[in-house]
Scaffold this active site. Sequence first.
Site, PDB file in Angstrom:
ATOM      1  N   HIS A 105      13.071  50.406  10.177  1.00 16.49           N
ATOM      2  CA  HIS A 105      13.306  49.048   9.658  1.00 16.49           C
ATOM      3  C   HIS A 105      13.309  48.024  10.793  1.00 16.49           C
ATOM      4  O   HIS A 105      14.096  47.091  10.816  1.00 16.49           O
ATOM      5  CB  HIS A 105      14.619  49.004   8.865  1.00 16.49           C
ATOM      6  CG  HIS A 105      14.587  49.885   7.649  1.00 16.49           C
ATOM      7  ND1 HIS A 105      14.452  49.398   6.377  1.00 16.49           N
ATOM      8  CD2 HIS A 105      14.624  51.236   7.535  1.00 16.49           C
ATOM      9  CE1 HIS A 105      14.426  50.408   5.515  1.00 16.49           C
ATOM     10  NE2 HIS A 105      14.541  51.536   6.197  1.00 16.49           N
ATOM     11  N   HIS A 164      15.204  53.847   0.248  1.00 14.83           N
ATOM     12  CA  HIS A 164      16.201  53.184   1.096  1.00 14.83           C
ATOM     13  C   HIS A 164      17.552  53.090   0.377  1.00 14.83           C
ATOM     14  O   HIS A 164      18.600  53.253   0.977  1.00 14.83           O
ATOM     15  CB  HIS A 164      15.690  51.794   1.464  1.00 14.83           C
ATOM     16  CG  HIS A 164      16.441  51.109   2.568  1.00 14.83           C
ATOM     17  ND1 HIS A 164      17.045  51.780   3.613  1.00 14.83           N
ATOM     18  CD2 HIS A 164      16.665  49.795   2.806  1.00 14.83           C
ATOM     19  CE1 HIS A 164      17.613  50.908   4.429  1.00 14.83           C
ATOM     20  NE2 HIS A 164      17.407  49.700   3.964  1.00 14.83           N
ATOM     21  N   GLU A 204      10.596  42.667   4.875  1.00 19.64           N
ATOM     22  CA  GLU A 204      11.635  41.973   5.631  1.00 19.64           C
ATOM     23  C   GLU A 204      11.171  41.742   7.071  1.00 19.64           C
ATOM     24  O   GLU A 204      10.224  42.363   7.537  1.00 19.64           O
ATOM     25  CB  GLU A 204      12.920  42.818   5.625  1.00 19.64           C
ATOM     26  CG  GLU A 204      13.463  43.020   4.220  1.00 19.64           C
ATOM     27  CD  GLU A 204      14.510  44.109   4.092  1.00 19.64           C
ATOM     28  OE1 GLU A 204      15.307  44.040   3.141  1.00 19.64           O
ATOM     29  OE2 GLU A 204      14.526  45.052   4.927  1.00 19.64           O
TER      30      GLU A 204
HETATM   31 ZN   LIG Z   1      14.737  47.180   5.559  1.00 24.88          ZN
END
Ligand SMILES: [Zn+2]
Length: 210
Positions: free
Chosen positions: A47, A57, A174
Amino acid sequence: MKIYDITPPISPHLVVWEGDAPVALTRVSHLAQGDMFNLTVMSMSAHTGAHVDAPGHFLADGAGAESLDLHILVGPALVVDVRGQAQITAAVLESLHLPRDLRRLIFLTDNSRRRLLADRDFHGDYVGLSADAALWLVEHGLRLVGIDYLSIAAYDQLRNPHHILLQAGVIIVEGLLLHDVPPAAYELYCLPLPLVGSDGAPARVILIAT
Ligand SMILES: [Zn+2]
């Protein structure tokens, strides 16, 4: 053709989630020391920087990063400006009057105004989604959502927004570097590494102005 590379450079200086493993790029073979080639070994969280969250996740039996559908990861996307909002709620989403057929949505938030991804220190006061916003996105047919810091969900409610989105098969992206990106429609190319069974994967992510 204007290409926006929204992938933060990966180096030991890159901010990571608090407690997460730092990035290490270690030279293990050196031309300067008489070796035949240079060779680097890398060590980092799945990540790190620009990355996707796989269903695994937050879901016990969730699929790994290799299962994510390229037809969702590539295609038309809208970058929307929600700077000035402390949190992205369903009410904020409602106020944006998004196109009904929208499938990929990327949030440009105060995280970019504050250049949080350029700061080595982790900040817990970043802007993220509330659970009702995650529900809103699912109900409105979104298939991919992206954001300009290390979590799609607000720091004080990490679980529910992730859970709602991943359960519905929405891909979460992200760590996107958006401070130079004008809010507009783009063609998105998000190409995560197919890490088998992994709960996430780093990705090269670009936007092409349409
Ligand atoms: Zn993440």
